[in-house]
Design a protein around this motif. Structure first.
Motif, PDB file in Angstrom:
ATOM      1  N   VAL A  27       0.827  -1.209   0.000  1.00  0.00           N
ATOM      2  CA  VAL A  27       0.000   0.000   0.000  1.00  0.00           C
ATOM      3  C   VAL A  27       0.860   1.256   0.000  1.00  0.00           C
ATOM      4  CG1 VAL A  27      -1.645   1.355   1.366  1.00  0.00           C
ATOM      5  CG2 VAL A  27      -1.983  -1.106   1.082  1.00  0.00           C
ATOM      6  N   LEU A  28       1.916   1.263   0.808  1.00  0.00           N
ATOM      7  CA  LEU A  28       2.725   2.470   0.967  1.00  0.00           C
ATOM      8  C   LEU A  28       3.676   2.718  -0.201  1.00  0.00           C
ATOM      9  CD1 LEU A  28       3.635   2.265   4.777  1.00  0.00           C
ATOM     10  CD2 LEU A  28       1.873   3.653   3.678  1.00  0.00           C
ATOM     11  N   PHE A  29       4.202   1.624  -0.791  1.00  0.00           N
ATOM     12  CA  PHE A  29       5.273   1.799  -1.772  1.00  0.00           C
ATOM     13  C   PHE A  29       4.955   1.288  -3.171  1.00  0.00           C
ATOM     14  CE2 PHE A  29       7.344   1.410   2.416  1.00  0.00           C
ATOM     15  CZ  PHE A  29       7.961   2.654   2.467  1.00  0.00           C
ATOM     16  N   LEU A  30       3.947   0.403  -3.303  1.00  0.00           N
ATOM     17  CA  LEU A  30       3.647  -0.166  -4.614  1.00  0.00           C
ATOM     18  C   LEU A  30       2.389   0.415  -5.232  1.00  0.00           C
ATOM     19  CD1 LEU A  30       4.478  -3.940  -3.957  1.00  0.00           C
ATOM     20  CD2 LEU A  30       5.988  -2.097  -4.735  1.00  0.00           C
ATOM     21  N   GLY A  31       1.760   1.335  -4.536  1.00  0.00           N
ATOM     22  CA  GLY A  31       0.612   2.024  -5.101  1.00  0.00           C
ATOM     23  C   GLY A  31      -0.689   1.254  -5.094  1.00  0.00           C
ATOM     24  N   GLU A  32      -0.764   0.108  -4.386  1.00  0.00           N
ATOM     25  CA  GLU A  32      -2.015  -0.634  -4.328  1.00  0.00           C
ATOM     26  C   GLU A  32      -2.980   0.053  -3.355  1.00  0.00           C
ATOM     27  OE1 GLU A  32      -1.515  -4.778  -3.646  1.00  0.00           O
ATOM     28  OE2 GLU A  32      -0.081  -5.039  -5.285  1.00  0.00           O
ATOM     29  N   ARG A  33      -4.266   0.054  -3.704  1.00  0.00           N
ATOM     30  CA  ARG A  33      -5.283   0.716  -2.898  1.00  0.00           C
ATOM     31  C   ARG A  33      -6.365  -0.284  -2.506  1.00  0.00           C
ATOM     32  NH1 ARG A  33      -1.780   3.502  -2.324  1.00  0.00           N
ATOM     33  NH2 ARG A  33      -1.480   5.690  -2.872  1.00  0.00           N
ATOM     34  N   PRO A  34      -6.253  -0.879  -1.334  1.00  0.00           N
ATOM     35  CA  PRO A  34      -7.229  -1.887  -0.913  1.00  0.00           C
ATOM     36  C   PRO A  34      -8.575  -1.253  -0.576  1.00  0.00           C
ATOM     37  CG  PRO A  34      -5.736  -1.396   0.884  1.00  0.00           C
ATOM     38  CD  PRO A  34      -5.208  -0.657  -0.321  1.00  0.00           C
ATOM     39  N   SER A  35      -9.651  -2.033  -0.757  1.00  0.00           N
ATOM     40  CA  SER A  35     -10.988  -1.570  -0.402  1.00  0.00           C
ATOM     41  C   SER A  35     -11.182  -1.666   1.103  1.00  0.00           C
ATOM     42  CB  SER A  35     -12.030  -2.427  -1.115  1.00  0.00           C
ATOM     43  OG  SER A  35     -11.970  -3.765  -0.639  1.00  0.00           O
ATOM     44  N   VAL A  36     -12.325  -1.144   1.580  1.00  0.00           N
ATOM     45  CA  VAL A  36     -12.639  -1.204   3.008  1.00  0.00           C
ATOM     46  C   VAL A  36     -12.735  -2.663   3.464  1.00  0.00           C
ATOM     47  CG1 VAL A  36     -14.360  -0.658   4.748  1.00  0.00           C
ATOM     48  CG2 VAL A  36     -13.807   1.026   2.986  1.00  0.00           C
ATOM     49  N   ALA A  37     -13.404  -3.498   2.643  1.00  0.00           N
ATOM     50  CA  ALA A  37     -13.528  -4.912   2.988  1.00  0.00           C
ATOM     51  C   ALA A  37     -12.168  -5.591   3.023  1.00  0.00           C
ATOM     52  CB  ALA A  37     -14.439  -5.611   1.982  1.00  0.00           C
ATOM     53  N   ASN A  38     -11.297  -5.188   2.113  1.00  0.00           N
ATOM     54  CA  ASN A  38      -9.964  -5.762   2.068  1.00  0.00           C
ATOM     55  C   ASN A  38      -9.171  -5.408   3.328  1.00  0.00           C
ATOM     56  OD1 ASN A  38      -6.854  -5.429   0.809  1.00  0.00           O
ATOM     57  ND2 ASN A  38      -8.000  -7.230   0.148  1.00  0.00           N
ATOM     58  N   VAL A  39      -9.267  -4.146   3.736  1.00  0.00           N
ATOM     59  CA  VAL A  39      -8.583  -3.712   4.961  1.00  0.00           C
ATOM     60  C   VAL A  39      -9.128  -4.461   6.168  1.00  0.00           C
ATOM     61  CG1 VAL A  39      -8.211  -1.772   6.516  1.00  0.00           C
ATOM     62  CG2 VAL A  39      -8.007  -1.430   4.050  1.00  0.00           C
ATOM     63  N   ALA A  40     -10.473  -4.587   6.225  1.00  0.00           N
ATOM     64  CA  ALA A  40     -11.083  -5.316   7.340  1.00  0.00           C
ATOM     65  C   ALA A  40     -10.605  -6.759   7.373  1.00  0.00           C
ATOM     66  CB  ALA A  40     -12.606  -5.263   7.219  1.00  0.00           C
ATOM     67  N   GLY A  41     -10.501  -7.374   6.187  1.00  0.00           N
ATOM     68  CA  GLY A  41     -10.025  -8.749   6.126  1.00  0.00           C
ATOM     69  C   GLY A  41      -8.592  -8.885   6.600  1.00  0.00           C
ATOM     70  N   ILE A  42      -7.742  -7.946   6.190  1.00  0.00           N
ATOM     71  CA  ILE A  42      -6.343  -7.969   6.629  1.00  0.00           C
ATOM     72  C   ILE A  42      -6.253  -7.850   8.150  1.00  0.00           C
ATOM     73  CG2 ILE A  42      -4.166  -6.687   6.571  1.00  0.00           C
ATOM     74  CD1 ILE A  42      -4.854  -5.944   3.669  1.00  0.00           C
ATOM     75  N   VAL A  43      -7.056  -6.950   8.712  1.00  0.00           N
ATOM     76  CA  VAL A  43      -7.046  -6.755  10.170  1.00  0.00           C
ATOM     77  C   VAL A  43      -7.511  -8.020  10.883  1.00  0.00           C
ATOM     78  CG1 VAL A  43      -8.106  -5.486  12.063  1.00  0.00           C
ATOM     79  CG2 VAL A  43      -7.337  -4.256  10.029  1.00  0.00           C
ATOM     80  N   LEU A  44      -8.585  -8.643  10.366  1.00  0.00           N
ATOM     81  CA  LEU A  44      -9.104  -9.857  11.000  1.00  0.00           C
ATOM     82  C   LEU A  44      -8.095 -10.999  10.919  1.00  0.00           C
ATOM     83  CD1 LEU A  44     -12.831  -9.880   9.831  1.00  0.00           C
ATOM     84  CD2 LEU A  44     -11.991  -9.618  12.172  1.00  0.00           C
ATOM     85  N   VAL A  45      -7.454 -11.152   9.760  1.00  0.00           N
ATOM     86  CA  VAL A  45      -6.448 -12.206   9.627  1.00  0.00           C
ATOM     87  C   VAL A  45      -5.307 -11.974  10.609  1.00  0.00           C
ATOM     88  CG1 VAL A  45      -4.701 -13.191   8.102  1.00  0.00           C
ATOM     89  CG2 VAL A  45      -7.001 -12.767   7.238  1.00  0.00           C
ATOM     90  N   GLY A  46      -4.823 -10.745  10.667  1.00  0.00           N
ATOM     91  CA  GLY A  46      -3.731 -10.437  11.586  1.00  0.00           C
ATOM     92  C   GLY A  46      -4.113 -10.663  13.031  1.00  0.00           C
ATOM     93  N   ALA A  63      -8.933 -19.282  14.874  1.00  0.00           N
ATOM     94  CA  ALA A  63      -8.963 -19.579  13.447  1.00  0.00           C
ATOM     95  C   ALA A  63     -10.268 -19.109  12.813  1.00  0.00           C
ATOM     96  CB  ALA A  63      -8.794 -21.076  13.218  1.00  0.00           C
ATOM     97  N   GLY A  64     -11.352 -19.069  13.610  1.00  0.00           N
ATOM     98  CA  GLY A  64     -12.608 -18.538  13.088  1.00  0.00           C
ATOM     99  C   GLY A  64     -12.481 -17.078  12.695  1.00  0.00           C
ATOM    100  N   VAL A  65     -11.685 -16.338  13.447  1.00  0.00           N
ATOM    101  CA  VAL A  65     -11.425 -14.940  13.110  1.00  0.00           C
ATOM    102  C   VAL A  65     -10.671 -14.863  11.779  1.00  0.00           C
ATOM    103  CG1 VAL A  65     -10.308 -12.802  13.866  1.00  0.00           C
ATOM    104  CG2 VAL A  65     -11.369 -14.334  15.553  1.00  0.00           C
ATOM    105  N   ILE A  66      -9.729 -15.770  11.603  1.00  0.00           N
ATOM    106  CA  ILE A  66      -8.965 -15.802  10.351  1.00  0.00           C
ATOM    107  C   ILE A  66      -9.881 -16.073   9.163  1.00  0.00           C
ATOM    108  CG2 ILE A  66      -7.159 -17.017   9.065  1.00  0.00           C
ATOM    109  CD1 ILE A  66      -5.809 -17.566  11.731  1.00  0.00           C
ATOM    110  N   LEU A  67     -10.775 -17.042   9.329  1.00  0.00           N
ATOM    111  CA  LEU A  67     -11.683 -17.377   8.247  1.00  0.00           C
ATOM    112  C   LEU A  67     -12.569 -16.185   7.884  1.00  0.00           C
ATOM    113  CD1 LEU A  67     -12.785 -21.010   9.109  1.00  0.00           C
ATOM    114  CD2 LEU A  67     -11.201 -20.262   7.348  1.00  0.00           C
ATOM    115  N   GLY A  68     -13.010 -15.439   8.905  1.00  0.00           N
ATOM    116  CA  GLY A  68     -13.782 -14.239   8.627  1.00  0.00           C
ATOM    117  C   GLY A  68     -12.987 -13.241   7.799  1.00  0.00           C
ATOM    118  N   GLY A  69     -11.695 -13.132   8.117  1.00  0.00           N
ATOM    119  CA  GLY A  69     -10.840 -12.244   7.329  1.00  0.00           C
ATOM    120  C   GLY A  69     -10.657 -12.725   5.915  1.00  0.00           C
ATOM    121  N   VAL A  70     -10.502 -14.055   5.738  1.00  0.00           N
ATOM    122  CA  VAL A  70     -10.334 -14.611   4.401  1.00  0.00           C
ATOM    123  C   VAL A  70     -11.582 -14.365   3.553  1.00  0.00           C
ATOM    124  CG1 VAL A  70     -10.075 -16.753   3.094  1.00  0.00           C
ATOM    125  CG2 VAL A  70      -8.671 -16.352   5.124  1.00  0.00           C
ATOM    126  N   VAL A  71     -12.771 -14.535   4.158  1.00  0.00           N
ATOM    127  CA  VAL A  71     -14.015 -14.281   3.439  1.00  0.00           C
ATOM    128  C   VAL A  71     -14.100 -12.834   3.013  1.00  0.00           C
ATOM    129  CG1 VAL A  71     -16.520 -14.195   3.650  1.00  0.00           C
ATOM    130  CG2 VAL A  71     -15.284 -16.167   4.526  1.00  0.00           C
TER     131      VAL A  71
END
Length: 285
Positions: free
Chosen positions: A112-131, A272-280
């Motif tokens: 996001v910071l250096f390669l110019g990719e712009r994740p959506s809100v759902a994408n950000v939420a998924g990343i947070v849930l996975v982490g 792991a259920g939290v992870i699955l929510g992030g993956v979805v």
């Protein structure tokens, strides 16, 4: 994420967790010798496939490609050696989640910071849930101790580094994924050869005798797992592929709890259920 990219990521997750199980079960052997033997076997096993690729496509890597592959080889070499040492002191279900949790979050941040990719809100939420899920899963350091947690964090840094670097190698640099992986295996075998044959020669035969099937299994699965991920990088951005493949954490926790009797399975499956929510969330973004 496209259905094909998601399928590649899921299959990669299964193979990735499986070869990590094999590595954990070989963790009492000398880590450098084990990593070297895996690289040597992989280079031999996959040589016909790489030769066929060159004959069919005529896509011989140039000097620019080889430099990019050398950078990847260096990062992966550090990753594999540190991973094997981490498994020598910690549980599969502790070291693996910490490492896999640190890696994708940092990779996504760099993208996001250096390669110019712009994740959506759902994408950000998924990343947070996975982490959040993977760190919750590795949150109990009592079983593995600090010596297991810190290697996991350091391993995660190298995961982030090679994830971002390799996504550029197969993306903008247009290096064929099979060339990147195969020549990486050859590179690790060549770099470690003087170390192993110089100071650890007497360990090669006993490590091979005791762990030859695990070495062969890891050599096959590592190649397949990462080839699928690199192909997925050509179908979807890093911010989607890197976190989504962390479904392997769920698989690794089950393997660690059931096959290695590492315990704490209920809490880690809940995480792991939290992870699955992030993956979805990532898959639907």
């Amino acid at each position: 994420m496209s259905p094909w990219a998601l399928l590649l990521v899921i299959v990669s997750a299964v193979t990735h967790a499986t070869w990590n199980l094999l590595s954990k079960r070989s963790s009492q052997a000398d880590g450098v010798v084990f990593v070297w033997l895996v690289a040597v076997v992989s280079a031999v096993v996959w040589a016909p496939l790489f030769a066929g690729f060159l004959l069919v496509t005529g896509d011989v890597p140039g000097w620019r490609d080889l430099v990019a592959i050398a950078g990847s080889t260096t990062l992966h070499l550090c990753y594999f050696v540190l991973l094997q040492r981490g498994y020598g002191s910690g549980d599969l279900s502790l070291v693996y989640p910490v490492a896999r949790g640190t890696g994708p979050m940092l990779a996504s941040l760099v993208a996001v910071l250096f390669l110019g990719e712009r994740p959506s809100v759902a994408n950000v939420a998924g990343i947070v849930l996975v982490g959040a899920g993977v760190f919750l899963m590795g949150g109990d350091a009592a079983r593995g101790g600090l010596g297991a947690v810190l290697p996991g964090v350091v391993i995660g840094l190298f995961i982030a580094a090679y994830t971002v670097w390799d996504s550029q190698v197969v993306g903008p640099f247009a290096v064929a994924p099979i060339a990147l992986i195969y020549l990486g295996e050859v590179g690790r075998a060549l770099v470690l050869a003087p170390v192993v044959l110089g100071g650890r020669r007497e360990l090669v035969a006993p490590v091979w005798r005791e762990h030859r099937w695990r070495i062969a299994g890891a050599a096959v699965l590592i190649f397949v797992s990462y080839l699928l991920v690199l192909v997925a990088f050509t179908l979807a951005p890093v911010t989607v592929v890197a976190p989504a493949r962390e479904i392997s954490v769920l698989i690794a926790v089950v393997l660690g709890g059931r096959l290695l009797a590492e315990g704490d399975l209920a809490r880690r499956l809940l995480a792991a259920g939290v992870i699955l929510g992030g993956v979805v969330a990532i898959a639907l973004s």
